[in-house]
Design a protein around this motif. Structure first.
Motif, PDB file in Angstrom:
ATOM      1  N   CYS A   1       0.817  45.725 -17.341  1.00  0.00           N
ATOM      2  CA  CYS A   1       1.268  47.025 -16.847  1.00  0.00           C
ATOM      3  C   CYS A   1       0.747  48.135 -17.756  1.00  0.00           C
TER       4      CYS A   1
ATOM      5  N   ARG B   1       1.928  50.925 -18.120  1.00  0.00           N
ATOM      6  CA  ARG B   1       3.039  51.725 -18.639  1.00  0.00           C
ATOM      7  C   ARG B   1       3.795  51.002 -19.734  1.00  0.00           C
ATOM      8  N   CYS B   2       4.136  49.703 -19.482  1.00  0.00           N
ATOM      9  CA  CYS B   2       5.040  49.035 -20.428  1.00  0.00           C
ATOM     10  C   CYS B   2       4.445  47.769 -21.033  1.00  0.00           C
TER      11      CYS B   2
ATOM     12  N   CYS C   1       5.023  45.439 -11.291  1.00  0.00           N
ATOM     13  CA  CYS C   1       5.491  45.224 -12.655  1.00  0.00           C
ATOM     14  C   CYS C   1       6.950  44.775 -12.585  1.00  0.00           C
TER      15      CYS C   1
ATOM     16  N   ASP D   1       9.374  47.349 -14.495  1.00  0.00           N
ATOM     17  CA  ASP D   1       9.575  48.710 -13.961  1.00  0.00           C
ATOM     18  C   ASP D   1      10.078  48.709 -12.527  1.00  0.00           C
TER      19      ASP D   1
HETATM   20 ZN   LIG Z   1       5.658  48.096 -16.424  1.00  0.00          ZN
END
Ligand SMILES: [Zn+2]
Length: 272
Positions: free
Chosen positions: A246, A248-249, A266, A269
């Motif tokens: 991911c 983002r994370c 994900c 998320d």
């Molecule tokens: Zn994520």
């Protein structure tokens, strides 16, 4: 497959290349590609010009100045494209339908796999109603999207892919929309909050405008997009594994079938 962003790019291409040039002849290599017979098409269009365009989802409508409200409908199937070229140049490969203009230029409808279609219609709204095609992804208002989603009781991914909910969202676009809105693809529509639907509405616009801005060249998309985890035939990455997380994370992206389609999300998320 040409999706909404590609068809929007074709629309702009046709709009800047092919308007206001009287049509002299129409050449068709394979009649299967026509939804209106050739003689009707020729009778309606020869001597007249394309005057404008309109697009809803993956459907391109070309307006004309032919009498009797004649509109050309184009659908690009799996691999369709357009090419405007001068008659002094060899006909492009797979240009199976060619509009010859009086000025010596041509518009070729490129149909490599013959899933593309061209035909005449007389009213766009009637056509869309018959085919159950909803509002375009770039046009739909939040209130309309909310009403359409609330009407259905099902998983959100197949609901967003249904062209009667919103037109023009294909498989990768829906995955990207759900990822950007942080909504799990298997979340049931009954359990979506108004805030989540608003996030979906914002994400639809974000994903579509990003795709159009980058002319649907996926490798150029911003780094925060899920699209980079997908395996493309021409994947630009030497190390595909490095792009499976991911953006983002950092969690490993999951891949599963939802509504019969390969889905990426994900798990951290986008929760149920
Ligand atoms: Zn994520």
């Amino acid at each position: 497959m040409p999706e909404l962003p590609e068809v929007e790019i074709y629309r702009r291409y046709l709009e800047t290349s092919s308007l206001h040039q009287p049509i002299e002849a129409i050449e068709v290599e394979d009649f299967k590609l026509l939804t209106t017979d050739l003689s009707t098409l020729q009778e309606a269009l020869i001597g007249h010009s394309f005057t404008g365009t309109s697009r809803v989802g993956k459907n391109l409508f070309v307006l004309t100045n032919a009498p009797g409200k004649v509109i050309v409908h184009m659908h690009f199937g799996m691999t369709g494209d357009l090419e405007y070229y001068h008659s002094s140049i060899t006909r492009p490969k797979y240009a199976r339908i060619v509009f010859h203009f009086r000025n010596g230029f041509n518009l070729g409808f490129i149909c490599p796999r013959k899933f593309e279609r061209i035909g005449l219609i007389h009213d766009i709204d009637t056509y869309l109603a018959q085919k159950k095609i909803g509002k375009d992804g770039l046009e739909i208002r939040l209130s309309e999207l909310t009403a359409r989603i609330r009407r259905k009781k099902a998983l959100i991914k197949p609901v967003l892919m249904d062209q009667s909910t919103v037109a023009g969202l294909g498989n990768w676009i829906v995955d990207e929309v759900l990822f950007q809105a942080r909504v799990h693809p298997e979340k049931r529509t009954e359990s979506l909050t108004d805030a989540e639907i608003e996030a979906l509405h914002d994400a639809i616009r974000l994903v579509l405008t990003t795709a159009i801005r980058h002319e649907a060249t996926y490798r150029d998309f911003p780094i925060g997009f899920l699209i980079h985890v997908r395996e493309w035939d021409d994947s630009p990455y030497d190390d595909v594994e490095a792009h499976k997380f991911c953006p983002r994370c950092g969690t490993r992206i999951e891949k599963k079938e939802v509504g019969g389609r390969t889905t990426y999300f994900c798990p951290k998320d986008q929760t149920l």
